[in-house]
Motif scaffolding. Structure first.
Motif, mmCIF file in Angstrom:
data_model
loop_
_atom_site.group_PDB
_atom_site.id
_atom_site.type_symbol
_atom_site.label_atom_id
_atom_site.label_comp_id
_atom_site.label_asym_id
_atom_site.label_seq_id
_atom_site.Cartn_x
_atom_site.Cartn_y
_atom_site.Cartn_z
ATOM 1 N N ALA A 66 -12.035 3.003 -0.472
ATOM 2 C CA ALA A 66 -13.163 2.934 0.274
ATOM 3 C C ALA A 66 -13.645 4.835 -0.009
ATOM 4 C CB ALA A 66 -13.334 2.974 0.978
ATOM 5 N N PRO A 69 -13.816 7.198 -4.100
ATOM 6 C CA PRO A 69 -15.651 8.190 -5.341
ATOM 7 C C PRO A 69 -15.781 9.786 -3.948
ATOM 8 C CG PRO A 69 -15.550 5.615 -5.369
ATOM 9 C CD PRO A 69 -14.383 6.120 -3.997
ATOM 10 N N ASN A 175 -12.361 0.457 -12.007
ATOM 11 C CA ASN A 175 -11.473 0.926 -10.286
ATOM 12 C C ASN A 175 -10.625 -0.015 -10.092
ATOM 13 O OD1 ASN A 175 -11.267 0.122 -7.497
ATOM 14 N ND2 ASN A 175 -13.173 2.018 -7.221
ATOM 15 N N TYR A 186 -8.120 3.354 -8.775
ATOM 16 C CA TYR A 186 -8.904 5.256 -8.343
ATOM 17 C C TYR A 186 -7.821 5.515 -7.939
ATOM 18 C CZ TYR A 186 -7.278 1.709 -4.830
ATOM 19 O OH TYR A 186 -6.571 0.913 -4.342
ATOM 20 N N SER A 246 -19.969 8.134 -8.789
ATOM 21 C CA SER A 246 -21.191 6.737 -8.921
ATOM 22 C C SER A 246 -20.610 6.144 -9.908
ATOM 23 C CB SER A 246 -22.308 7.363 -9.078
ATOM 24 O OG SER A 246 -23.285 6.189 -9.320
ATOM 25 N N SER A 249 -17.779 3.872 -8.414
ATOM 26 C CA SER A 249 -18.372 3.288 -6.852
ATOM 27 C C SER A 249 -18.888 1.714 -7.928
ATOM 28 C CB SER A 249 -18.767 3.623 -6.230
ATOM 29 O OG SER A 249 -20.016 3.082 -5.499
ATOM 30 N N TYR A 252 -16.728 -0.758 -8.529
ATOM 31 C CA TYR A 252 -16.319 -1.819 -7.519
ATOM 32 C C TYR A 252 -16.464 -2.357 -6.838
ATOM 33 C CZ TYR A 252 -14.203 -1.607 -2.752
ATOM 34 O OH TYR A 252 -13.696 -2.026 -1.315
#
Length: 335
Positions: A66, A69, A175, A186, A246, A249, A252
């Protein structure tokens, strides 16, 4: 030449501008970041005492994913803040990039080309910000407030306000896939950017110029620093990293929303400030920005796990920012 003797306050550079050898020297140079890391650990322990599941490996992975990003976006904002500027447009660029990327894929464009188009959105808005601030001489707050409004509006216009799914079923690998065995992408992106930006700021001449401009742009110009080129570049990088955040995200969550970046701008600036950067410029580190983003994510995660109304998240984040700003003010008063 000793950096502490420079009129451009190189002595405030967290690592490169301070003397010190070995582990103790490094810890002394990054004492603000070490304090933040300790605070994050203590905060997570407190939440873990209240909710034991907070300390499970699964929850720690959720926090990292989480936070990614926000970490990436904070790196770009950091560069702008160190030069004494501000970028209020990153949240809207985040939203617009996701919508444009998803729209391109829905329209039949390949995921690779769609990703490039999305990154182009960030480059475009970063270049607009940089041009208007650097060459038109407009105030960064005004310029980025305008692009914030424009990008936010366009994020709804391009799809008439509808959310868009990501049709490529394998896009999540961008991701959560693994280019390096055992390291999720990530995490890899954040680590690579951390090393690159910290090395740039502390070891490269152009990185020192970034600090010099934030400390005193007039003095930097007299010393031959290409102030305009550096300022333009940091806004371009900020826009590009907001776009990349973005894309990471939507990879994900496999969905793009026009309001996805609504809170990201405040959180990114908060992460940078909490991480030890000064809004007046000249101070900051990539390690601090990363830890600031992690602290915000840990707070959000803890609020959710404890069962506190999520509406309080903004208040808690604001309080943390206030504390960070007050600490910065006190530390400056003692110099």
């Amino acid at each position: 030449m000793r950096h502490t003797a420079s009129p451009i306050r190189y002595g405030e550079v967290p690592a490169a501008g301070r003397p010190g050898r070995g582990v103790l020297g490094v810890l002394s140079s990054y004492r603000t970041e070490v304090a933040i890391a300790i605070a994050i650990i203590l905060l997570e322990i407190v939440v873990g005492i209240l909710v034991p599941s907070a300390l499970t490996w699964g929850n720690i992975i959720n926090i990292a994913q989480a936070a990614a990003p926000l970490v990436i976006m904070a790196f770009g904002v950091l560069l702008v803040v160190i030069t004494g500027g501000i970028d209020l447009s990153v949240g809207s660029v985040f939203s617009l990039t996701g919508m444009v990327t998803a729209l391109a894929m829905v329209s039949g464009v390949s995921s690779v080309v769609s990703t490039i188009i999305g990154l182009g959105v960030g480059l475009l808005f970063g270049a607009i910000n940089g041009f208007l601030v650097t060459f038109a001489g407009l105030a960064p707050f005004v310029v980025t407030l305008i692009t914030y409004a424009v990008a936010g509006s366009l994020s709804f216009i391009v799809t008439n306000g509808h959310s868009l799914p990501v049709p490529d079923m394998d896009y999540w690998l961008l991701n959560a896939g693994t280019m390096v065995p055992g390291v999720p992408n990530y995490v890899l992106y954040c680590l690579v950017l951390l090393v690159v930006i910290e090395f740039f700021l502390k070891k490269m001449v152009a990185g020192r110029w970034v600090y010099a401009i934030g400390s005193s742009s007039g003095a930097a110009r007299l010393l031959g620093v290409p102030v305009r080129a550096i300022r333009f570049s940091v806004y371009v990088v900020s826009g590009l990293l907001a776009a990349f955040a973005s894309i990471l995200s939507i990879s994900y969550i496999s969905n793009a929303e026009g309001t996805a970046g609504a809170a990201m701008m405040l959180q990114a600036i908060a992460a940078v400030v909490i991480g030890g950067a000064s809004l007046s410029g000249g101070v900051g580190s990539a390690f601090g920005a990363l830890l600031g983003a992690l602290m915000i994510t840990v707070i959000q995660n803890g609020v959710n796990l404890i069962g506190i109304n999520s509406f309080w998240q903004g208040s808690v984040t604001g309080l943390v920012i206030l504390v960070a700003v007050l600490v910065d003010r006190v530390s400056k008063a003692r110099r």
